[in-house]
Design a protein around this motif. Sequence first.
Motif, mmCIF file in Angstrom:
data_model
loop_
_atom_site.group_PDB
_atom_site.id
_atom_site.type_symbol
_atom_site.label_atom_id
_atom_site.label_comp_id
_atom_site.label_asym_id
_atom_site.label_seq_id
_atom_site.Cartn_x
_atom_site.Cartn_y
_atom_site.Cartn_z
ATOM 1 N N UNK A 194 43.725 7.747 13.408
ATOM 2 C CA UNK A 194 42.595 7.126 12.743
ATOM 3 C C UNK A 194 41.598 8.062 12.480
ATOM 4 N N UNK A 195 40.683 8.094 11.788
ATOM 5 C CA UNK A 195 39.506 8.904 11.333
ATOM 6 C C UNK A 195 38.505 8.033 10.698
ATOM 7 N N UNK A 196 37.254 8.150 11.446
ATOM 8 C CA UNK A 196 36.052 7.623 10.915
ATOM 9 C C UNK A 196 35.664 8.677 9.842
ATOM 10 N N UNK A 197 35.395 7.854 8.561
ATOM 11 C CA UNK A 197 34.705 8.724 7.506
ATOM 12 C C UNK A 197 33.360 7.816 6.992
ATOM 13 N N UNK A 198 32.534 8.732 6.347
ATOM 14 C CA UNK A 198 31.255 8.485 6.062
ATOM 15 C C UNK A 198 31.462 9.091 4.538
ATOM 16 N N UNK A 199 31.581 8.284 3.372
ATOM 17 C CA UNK A 199 31.734 8.824 2.055
ATOM 18 C C UNK A 199 30.539 8.507 1.206
ATOM 19 N N UNK A 255 40.081 13.191 14.588
ATOM 20 C CA UNK A 255 41.145 12.327 14.358
ATOM 21 C C UNK A 255 41.404 11.704 15.964
ATOM 22 N N UNK A 256 41.845 10.364 15.924
ATOM 23 C CA UNK A 256 42.198 9.485 17.366
ATOM 24 C C UNK A 256 43.743 9.218 17.072
ATOM 25 N N UNK A 257 44.510 9.896 17.907
ATOM 26 C CA UNK A 257 45.921 9.634 17.903
ATOM 27 C C UNK A 257 46.430 8.636 18.912
ATOM 28 N N UNK A 301 48.913 10.182 8.277
ATOM 29 C CA UNK A 301 49.983 10.759 9.069
ATOM 30 C C UNK A 301 49.622 12.393 9.229
ATOM 31 N N UNK A 302 49.116 12.847 10.175
ATOM 32 C CA UNK A 302 48.651 14.093 10.374
ATOM 33 C C UNK A 302 49.936 15.112 10.712
ATOM 34 N N UNK A 303 49.890 16.359 10.644
ATOM 35 C CA UNK A 303 51.152 17.191 11.315
ATOM 36 C C UNK A 303 51.271 16.794 12.687
#
Length: 74
Positions: free
Chosen positions: A48-53, A72-74, A41-43
Motif C-alpha cells: 500500500x502507498x499513500x498518494x497525494x494527487x 510502499x508498505x509491504x 503489486x510491486x516486484x
Amino acid sequence: MIEQIKERHLIRFQEPNFYAKLISRNCYSGKIVDQEVVTRNLPEGKATIEVLAIYEIENEKISKVWFLMGEPKF
C-alpha cells in the motif's frame, strides 16, 4: 499530456489487486487535491502507498497533474 496519463493508467488498471481508496478531496483555486491509499503489486510484493494527487483544472479539464507518493508498505 492527456495521452501519457491515459496510457499510464490503462497499464496500471490491468494490475491484479490494484485499488485506490479516496481518503479526502479538497479544492483550492483551480486545483483539486486528493489524498488516496493505493494498493499495488510491486516486484517486491503487494504493497500500500499513500498518494497525494494534485490536479490543475483549466476550462473544466485537467491541464496538469502531480503525484506525491509515500514509501510502499509491504
